[in-house]
Design a protein around this motif. Structure first.
Motif, PDB file in Angstrom:
ATOM      1  N   GLU A 299       0.458  -1.212  -0.241  1.00 25.39           N
ATOM      2  CA  GLU A 299       0.294   0.180   0.128  1.00 25.39           C
ATOM      3  C   GLU A 299       0.710   1.099  -0.021  1.00 25.39           C
ATOM      4  OE1 GLU A 299      -4.267  -1.125   2.824  1.00 25.39           O
ATOM      5  OE2 GLU A 299      -2.089  -0.108   3.624  1.00 25.39           O
ATOM      6  N   VAL A 300       0.285   2.376  -0.513  1.00 21.64           N
ATOM      7  CA  VAL A 300       0.775   3.279  -0.545  1.00 21.64           C
ATOM      8  C   VAL A 300       0.204   4.102  -0.383  1.00 21.64           C
ATOM      9  CG1 VAL A 300       2.053   5.205  -2.270  1.00 21.64           C
ATOM     10  CG2 VAL A 300       3.014   2.965  -2.375  1.00 21.64           C
ATOM     11  N   ALA A 301       0.445   5.608   0.378  1.00 21.96           N
ATOM     12  CA  ALA A 301      -1.097   6.206   1.044  1.00 21.96           C
ATOM     13  C   ALA A 301      -2.499   5.499   0.573  1.00 21.96           C
ATOM     14  CB  ALA A 301      -0.625   7.573  -0.014  1.00 21.96           C
ATOM     15  N   GLY A 302      -3.005   4.659   1.979  1.00 17.55           N
ATOM     16  CA  GLY A 302      -4.233   3.501   1.278  1.00 17.55           C
ATOM     17  C   GLY A 302      -4.439   2.786   1.005  1.00 17.55           C
ATOM     18  N   GLU A 303      -3.630   3.239  -1.042  1.00 16.09           N
ATOM     19  CA  GLU A 303      -4.274   2.449  -1.943  1.00 16.09           C
ATOM     20  C   GLU A 303      -3.200   1.314  -2.351  1.00 16.09           C
ATOM     21  OE1 GLU A 303      -3.773   3.798  -7.044  1.00 16.09           O
ATOM     22  OE2 GLU A 303      -3.186   4.818  -5.310  1.00 16.09           O
ATOM     23  N   VAL A 304      -3.918  -0.148  -2.435  1.00 20.88           N
ATOM     24  CA  VAL A 304      -3.059  -0.844  -3.039  1.00 20.88           C
ATOM     25  C   VAL A 304      -2.716  -1.254  -4.359  1.00 20.88           C
ATOM     26  CG1 VAL A 304      -3.920  -3.455  -3.842  1.00 20.88           C
ATOM     27  CG2 VAL A 304      -4.753  -2.649  -1.240  1.00 20.88           C
ATOM     28  N   VAL A 305      -1.503  -1.559  -3.889  1.00 19.35           N
ATOM     29  CA  VAL A 305      -0.150  -0.813  -5.865  1.00 19.35           C
ATOM     30  C   VAL A 305       0.248  -2.406  -5.515  1.00 19.35           C
ATOM     31  CG1 VAL A 305      -0.375   1.577  -5.342  1.00 19.35           C
ATOM     32  CG2 VAL A 305       2.099  -0.212  -4.013  1.00 19.35           C
ATOM     33  N   GLY A 306       0.421  -3.308  -4.925  1.00 18.99           N
ATOM     34  CA  GLY A 306       0.922  -4.347  -5.412  1.00 18.99           C
ATOM     35  C   GLY A 306       0.581  -5.724  -4.132  1.00 18.99           C
ATOM     36  N   TYR A 307       0.586  -6.742  -4.764  1.00 18.01           N
ATOM     37  CA  TYR A 307       0.308  -8.241  -4.204  1.00 18.01           C
ATOM     38  C   TYR A 307       1.253  -8.929  -5.018  1.00 18.01           C
ATOM     39  CZ  TYR A 307      -1.906 -11.028  -7.954  1.00 18.01           C
ATOM     40  OH  TYR A 307      -2.404 -11.676  -8.936  1.00 18.01           O
ATOM     41  N   ILE A 308       1.403 -10.295  -3.970  1.00 17.58           N
ATOM     42  CA  ILE A 308       2.213 -11.488  -4.075  1.00 17.58           C
ATOM     43  C   ILE A 308       1.557 -12.640  -3.403  1.00 17.58           C
ATOM     44  CG2 ILE A 308       4.332 -10.835  -1.592  1.00 17.58           C
ATOM     45  CD1 ILE A 308       6.207 -12.038  -4.150  1.00 17.58           C
ATOM     46  N   ARG A 309       1.767 -13.656  -3.141  1.00 16.90           N
ATOM     47  CA  ARG A 309       1.149 -14.827  -3.047  1.00 16.90           C
ATOM     48  C   ARG A 309       2.196 -15.683  -2.991  1.00 16.90           C
ATOM     49  NH1 ARG A 309      -2.594 -16.665  -7.221  1.00 16.90           N
ATOM     50  NH2 ARG A 309      -4.294 -15.224  -5.705  1.00 16.90           N
ATOM     51  N   LEU A 310       2.235 -16.370  -1.809  1.00 16.51           N
ATOM     52  CA  LEU A 310       3.321 -16.955  -0.821  1.00 16.51           C
ATOM     53  C   LEU A 310       2.341 -18.551  -0.177  1.00 16.51           C
ATOM     54  CD1 LEU A 310       5.901 -17.291  -0.247  1.00 16.51           C
ATOM     55  CD2 LEU A 310       5.933 -15.953   1.886  1.00 16.51           C
ATOM     56  N   VAL A 311       2.948 -19.811  -1.177  1.00 17.59           N
ATOM     57  CA  VAL A 311       2.142 -20.501  -0.397  1.00 17.59           C
ATOM     58  C   VAL A 311       2.644 -21.572  -0.163  1.00 17.59           C
ATOM     59  CG1 VAL A 311       0.192 -20.095  -1.360  1.00 17.59           C
ATOM     60  CG2 VAL A 311       1.234 -21.765  -2.930  1.00 17.59           C
ATOM     61  N   ARG A 312       2.829 -23.172   0.249  1.00 16.40           N
ATOM     62  CA  ARG A 312       3.261 -23.811   0.621  1.00 16.40           C
ATOM     63  C   ARG A 312       3.336 -25.002  -0.985  1.00 16.40           C
ATOM     64  NH1 ARG A 312       2.830 -28.293   5.692  1.00 16.40           N
ATOM     65  NH2 ARG A 312       3.305 -29.390   3.863  1.00 16.40           N
ATOM     66  N   PRO A 313       4.142 -25.212  -1.270  1.00 14.79           N
ATOM     67  CA  PRO A 313       4.238 -26.036  -2.735  1.00 14.79           C
ATOM     68  C   PRO A 313       2.557 -27.269  -3.237  1.00 14.79           C
ATOM     69  CG  PRO A 313       6.224 -25.817  -2.132  1.00 14.79           C
ATOM     70  CD  PRO A 313       5.587 -25.057  -0.888  1.00 14.79           C
ATOM     71  N   THR A 314       3.583 -27.922  -1.463  1.00 12.54           N
ATOM     72  CA  THR A 314       2.704 -28.869  -2.134  1.00 12.54           C
ATOM     73  C   THR A 314       1.955 -29.417  -0.091  1.00 12.54           C
ATOM     74  OG1 THR A 314       4.274 -30.442  -1.121  1.00 12.54           O
ATOM     75  CG2 THR A 314       4.351 -30.710  -3.088  1.00 12.54           C
ATOM     76  N   PRO A 315       0.898 -30.288   0.299  1.00 17.15           N
ATOM     77  CA  PRO A 315       0.910 -30.508   1.191  1.00 17.15           C
ATOM     78  C   PRO A 315       1.876 -31.482   1.565  1.00 17.15           C
ATOM     79  CG  PRO A 315      -0.999 -31.452  -0.192  1.00 17.15           C
ATOM     80  CD  PRO A 315       0.127 -30.243  -0.569  1.00 17.15           C
ATOM     81  N   LEU A 316       2.418 -31.829   1.128  1.00 11.60           N
ATOM     82  CA  LEU A 316       4.128 -32.761   1.780  1.00 11.60           C
ATOM     83  C   LEU A 316       4.306 -32.154   3.133  1.00 11.60           C
ATOM     84  CD1 LEU A 316       4.755 -34.351  -1.418  1.00 11.60           C
ATOM     85  CD2 LEU A 316       3.142 -35.504  -0.140  1.00 11.60           C
ATOM     86  N   VAL A 317       4.777 -33.043   3.745  1.00 14.52           N
ATOM     87  CA  VAL A 317       5.620 -32.876   5.611  1.00 14.52           C
ATOM     88  C   VAL A 317       6.841 -32.953   4.501  1.00 14.52           C
ATOM     89  CG1 VAL A 317       6.423 -33.778   6.922  1.00 14.52           C
ATOM     90  CG2 VAL A 317       3.848 -34.018   7.002  1.00 14.52           C
ATOM     91  N   SER A 318       7.124 -33.893   3.921  1.00 12.19           N
ATOM     92  CA  SER A 318       8.857 -33.874   3.161  1.00 12.19           C
ATOM     93  C   SER A 318       9.064 -32.274   2.633  1.00 12.19           C
ATOM     94  CB  SER A 318       9.003 -34.767   2.362  1.00 12.19           C
ATOM     95  OG  SER A 318       8.148 -34.511   1.105  1.00 12.19           O
ATOM     96  N   ASN A 319       8.207 -31.348   2.499  1.00 10.33           N
ATOM     97  CA  ASN A 319       8.374 -29.869   1.812  1.00 10.33           C
ATOM     98  C   ASN A 319       7.746 -29.251   2.669  1.00 10.33           C
ATOM     99  OD1 ASN A 319       6.196 -30.368   0.050  1.00 10.33           O
ATOM    100  ND2 ASN A 319       7.247 -28.783  -1.772  1.00 10.33           N
ATOM    101  N   ALA A 320       7.541 -29.401   3.336  1.00  6.81           N
ATOM    102  CA  ALA A 320       6.458 -28.466   4.697  1.00  6.81           C
ATOM    103  C   ALA A 320       8.048 -27.087   4.526  1.00  6.81           C
ATOM    104  CB  ALA A 320       6.765 -28.934   5.349  1.00  6.81           C
ATOM    105  N   HIS A 321       8.954 -27.536   4.200  1.00  7.21           N
ATOM    106  CA  HIS A 321      10.610 -26.252   4.875  1.00  7.21           C
ATOM    107  C   HIS A 321      10.636 -24.930   3.494  1.00  7.21           C
ATOM    108  CE1 HIS A 321      11.867 -29.199   2.502  1.00  7.21           C
ATOM    109  NE2 HIS A 321      13.434 -28.860   1.687  1.00  7.21           N
ATOM    110  N   VAL A 322       9.567 -25.314   2.657  1.00  7.52           N
ATOM    111  CA  VAL A 322       9.741 -24.391   1.057  1.00  7.52           C
ATOM    112  C   VAL A 322       8.376 -23.638   0.867  1.00  7.52           C
ATOM    113  CG1 VAL A 322       9.712 -24.716  -1.249  1.00  7.52           C
ATOM    114  CG2 VAL A 322      11.442 -26.373   0.075  1.00  7.52           C
TER     115      VAL A 322
END
Length: 165
Positions: A56-79
């Protein structure tokens, strides 16, 4: 432009993020066709507010980023994986994308991740340059993975560790 405020999205951001997503659509970074009315909500079961950071800049949304787990697997929960980044045209070249990337790395570390990955289209030189400047390295290329605007485009896989930054 003042430095953007980076925060976790809330459900009230749905309309602004949907508009931003539609306004920034381009074959430079998008493999899906542009959205058509009636528009779906930006947030749904797979795209929750808490999976997004908003700039946000001056209360206006000017960007976003989506961050997720790539899979539900425990073996790559660190990613964590970046699955979307958009910056309003009026805010490009002013550090918003960089601030969002840094925010995503900090959030991934806060969640206990030690690695972060993303996919970027091969012809998206501005994004690839930004990612490289922020420590992401090319880890693989799927040649000609997509056919966009009459030409074949590579899918580039990039990643970086989060233990030092």
């Amino acid at each position: 432009m003042p430095d953007p405020n980076i925060r976790v999205a809330v459900s009230d951001d749905d309309e602004a993020l949907g508009e931003l997503d539609r306004a920034t659509w381009s074959t430079l970074h998008e493999v899906m066709p542009p959205a058509q009315p009636p528009y779906r909500p930006f947030f749904d079961e797979e795209h929750r507010p808490e999976d997004h950071l908003v700039a946000e800049v001056a209360g206006e949304v000017v960007g976003y980023i989506r961050l997720v787990r790539p899979t539900p697997l425990v073996s790559n929960a660190h990613v964590r994986q970046i699955r979307g980044l958009a910056v309003a045209g009026t805010a490009r070249g002013q550090g918003v994308g960089r601030a969002l990337l840094r925010g995503a790395c900090a959030e991934a570390r806060r969640q206990g991740a030690t690695r972060i990955t993303l996919r970027v289209l091969g012809h998206n030189t501005p994004a690839r340059s930004l990612y490289a400047a922020e420590g992401f390295a090319v880890e693989g290329v799927l040649p000609g993975e997509f056919h966009l605007a009459g030409r074949y485009v590579d899918d580039v896989l990039m990643g970086r560790g989060l233990t030092t930054y």
